[in-house]
Design a protein around this motif. Structure first.
Motif, PDB file in Angstrom:
ATOM      1  N   ASN A  76      18.187  45.274  33.064  1.00  0.00           N
ATOM      2  CA  ASN A  76      18.291  46.041  34.317  1.00  0.00           C
ATOM      3  C   ASN A  76      19.588  45.706  35.062  1.00  0.00           C
ATOM      4  O   ASN A  76      19.588  45.557  36.296  1.00  0.00           O
ATOM      5  CB  ASN A  76      17.095  45.759  35.241  1.00  0.00           C
ATOM      6  N   THR A  77      20.666  45.611  34.335  1.00  0.00           N
ATOM      7  CA  THR A  77      21.919  45.161  34.933  1.00  0.00           C
ATOM      8  C   THR A  77      23.086  46.034  34.468  1.00  0.00           C
ATOM      9  O   THR A  77      23.155  46.416  33.291  1.00  0.00           O
ATOM     10  CB  THR A  77      22.201  43.695  34.570  1.00  0.00           C
ATOM     11  N   VAL A  78      23.973  46.317  35.402  1.00  0.00           N
ATOM     12  CA  VAL A  78      25.230  46.977  35.085  1.00  0.00           C
ATOM     13  C   VAL A  78      26.358  46.007  35.422  1.00  0.00           C
ATOM     14  O   VAL A  78      26.256  45.223  36.375  1.00  0.00           O
ATOM     15  CB  VAL A  78      25.386  48.307  35.859  1.00  0.00           C
ATOM     16  N   TYR A  79      27.404  46.045  34.606  1.00  0.00           N
ATOM     17  CA  TYR A  79      28.519  45.120  34.755  1.00  0.00           C
ATOM     18  C   TYR A  79      29.825  45.871  35.002  1.00  0.00           C
ATOM     19  O   TYR A  79      29.977  47.030  34.618  1.00  0.00           O
ATOM     20  CB  TYR A  79      28.675  44.280  33.483  1.00  0.00           C
ATOM     21  N   LEU A  80      30.751  45.169  35.614  1.00  0.00           N
ATOM     22  CA  LEU A  80      32.114  45.669  35.720  1.00  0.00           C
ATOM     23  C   LEU A  80      33.043  44.537  35.322  1.00  0.00           C
ATOM     24  O   LEU A  80      33.215  43.570  36.080  1.00  0.00           O
ATOM     25  CB  LEU A  80      32.429  46.160  37.134  1.00  0.00           C
ATOM     26  N   GLN A  81      33.589  44.634  34.119  1.00  0.00           N
ATOM     27  CA  GLN A  81      34.569  43.668  33.657  1.00  0.00           C
ATOM     28  C   GLN A  81      35.938  44.096  34.154  1.00  0.00           C
ATOM     29  O   GLN A  81      36.394  45.202  33.851  1.00  0.00           O
ATOM     30  CB  GLN A  81      34.566  43.590  32.137  1.00  0.00           C
ATOM     31  N   MET A  82      36.572  43.229  34.918  1.00  0.00           N
ATOM     32  CA  MET A  82      37.856  43.549  35.528  1.00  0.00           C
ATOM     33  C   MET A  82      38.924  42.613  34.981  1.00  0.00           C
ATOM     34  O   MET A  82      38.846  41.394  35.180  1.00  0.00           O
ATOM     35  CB  MET A  82      37.760  43.419  37.053  1.00  0.00           C
ATOM     36  N   ASN A  83      39.880  43.169  34.295  1.00  0.00           N
ATOM     37  CA  ASN A  83      40.977  42.407  33.714  1.00  0.00           C
ATOM     38  C   ASN A  83      42.303  42.821  34.345  1.00  0.00           C
ATOM     39  O   ASN A  83      42.397  43.873  34.985  1.00  0.00           O
ATOM     40  CB  ASN A  83      41.039  42.620  32.204  1.00  0.00           C
ATOM     41  N   SER A  84      43.311  41.996  34.156  1.00  0.00           N
ATOM     42  CA  SER A  84      44.654  42.293  34.679  1.00  0.00           C
ATOM     43  C   SER A  84      44.594  42.677  36.151  1.00  0.00           C
ATOM     44  O   SER A  84      45.181  43.689  36.570  1.00  0.00           O
ATOM     45  CB  SER A  84      45.306  43.408  33.851  1.00  0.00           C
ATOM     46  N   LEU A  85      43.903  41.888  36.912  1.00  0.00           N
ATOM     47  CA  LEU A  85      43.690  42.220  38.318  1.00  0.00           C
ATOM     48  C   LEU A  85      44.992  42.177  39.106  1.00  0.00           C
ATOM     49  O   LEU A  85      45.889  41.371  38.837  1.00  0.00           O
ATOM     50  CB  LEU A  85      42.668  41.276  38.927  1.00  0.00           C
ATOM     51  N   LYS A  86      45.059  43.068  40.089  1.00  0.00           N
ATOM     52  CA  LYS A  86      46.228  43.211  40.947  1.00  0.00           C
ATOM     53  C   LYS A  86      45.810  43.003  42.400  1.00  0.00           C
ATOM     54  O   LYS A  86      44.647  43.220  42.749  1.00  0.00           O
ATOM     55  CB  LYS A  86      46.820  44.604  40.789  1.00  0.00           C
ATOM     56  N   PRO A  87      46.745  42.633  43.259  1.00  0.00           N
ATOM     57  CA  PRO A  87      46.391  42.485  44.680  1.00  0.00           C
ATOM     58  C   PRO A  87      45.755  43.742  45.273  1.00  0.00           C
ATOM     59  O   PRO A  87      44.873  43.634  46.140  1.00  0.00           O
ATOM     60  CB  PRO A  87      47.735  42.175  45.341  1.00  0.00           C
ATOM     61  N   GLU A  88      46.160  44.907  44.799  1.00  0.00           N
ATOM     62  CA  GLU A  88      45.592  46.142  45.338  1.00  0.00           C
ATOM     63  C   GLU A  88      44.153  46.378  44.888  1.00  0.00           C
ATOM     64  O   GLU A  88      43.510  47.324  45.345  1.00  0.00           O
ATOM     65  CB  GLU A  88      46.459  47.348  44.952  1.00  0.00           C
ATOM     66  N   ASP A  89      43.636  45.530  44.009  1.00  0.00           N
ATOM     67  CA  ASP A  89      42.217  45.604  43.648  1.00  0.00           C
ATOM     68  C   ASP A  89      41.341  44.861  44.657  1.00  0.00           C
ATOM     69  O   ASP A  89      40.113  44.919  44.569  1.00  0.00           O
ATOM     70  CB  ASP A  89      41.985  45.009  42.258  1.00  0.00           C
TER      71      ASP A  89
END
Length: 125
Positions: A76-89
């Protein structure tokens, strides 16, 4: 359905984070799921969505190729894998759920019925 987002934090530019959104209930697989974000002084914006039953995924142009949305219906879970993060994120990230949302409304925040409480993501330069 009740949603609980987690996984935010402080990360340097170029780093990675994985957000999780746990949903209550036994019909999670029937829900389309999405992530939105809101930065200070800005409007809430669409980030990514996944259709119910592990269907198609959709991304904002600003995160395409860097972020990946996925779901585990058994957890019952959704994920958001975030790579190469930027300050505008940098933003508060919210998960959302809706059973009957149509394709043309996926990017509209006001079209989603259920929302989590948000988790802060800060990317330092």
């Amino acid at each position: 359905v009740q949603l609980q987002a987690s996984g935010g934090g402080l990360v340097q530019t170029g780093g990675s984070l994985r957000l999780s959104c746990a949903a209550s209930g036994r019909t999670f697989s029937r829900y389309n799921m999405a992530w939105f974000r809101q930065a200070p002084g800005r409007e809430r914006e669409f980030v990514a969505a996944t259709r119910s039953n592990g269907g198609r995924t959709y991304y904002a142009d600003s995160v395409k190729g860097r972020f990946t949305i996925s779901r585990d219906n058994a957890k019952n879970t959704v994920y958001l894998q975030m790579n190469s993060l930027k300050p505008e994120d940098t933003a508060v990230y919210y998960c959302a759920a809706d059973q009957g949302i149509i394709l043309s409304d996926l990017r509209r925040g006001d079209a989603w019925d259920y929302w989590g409480q948000g988790t802060q993501v800060t990317v330092s330069s």
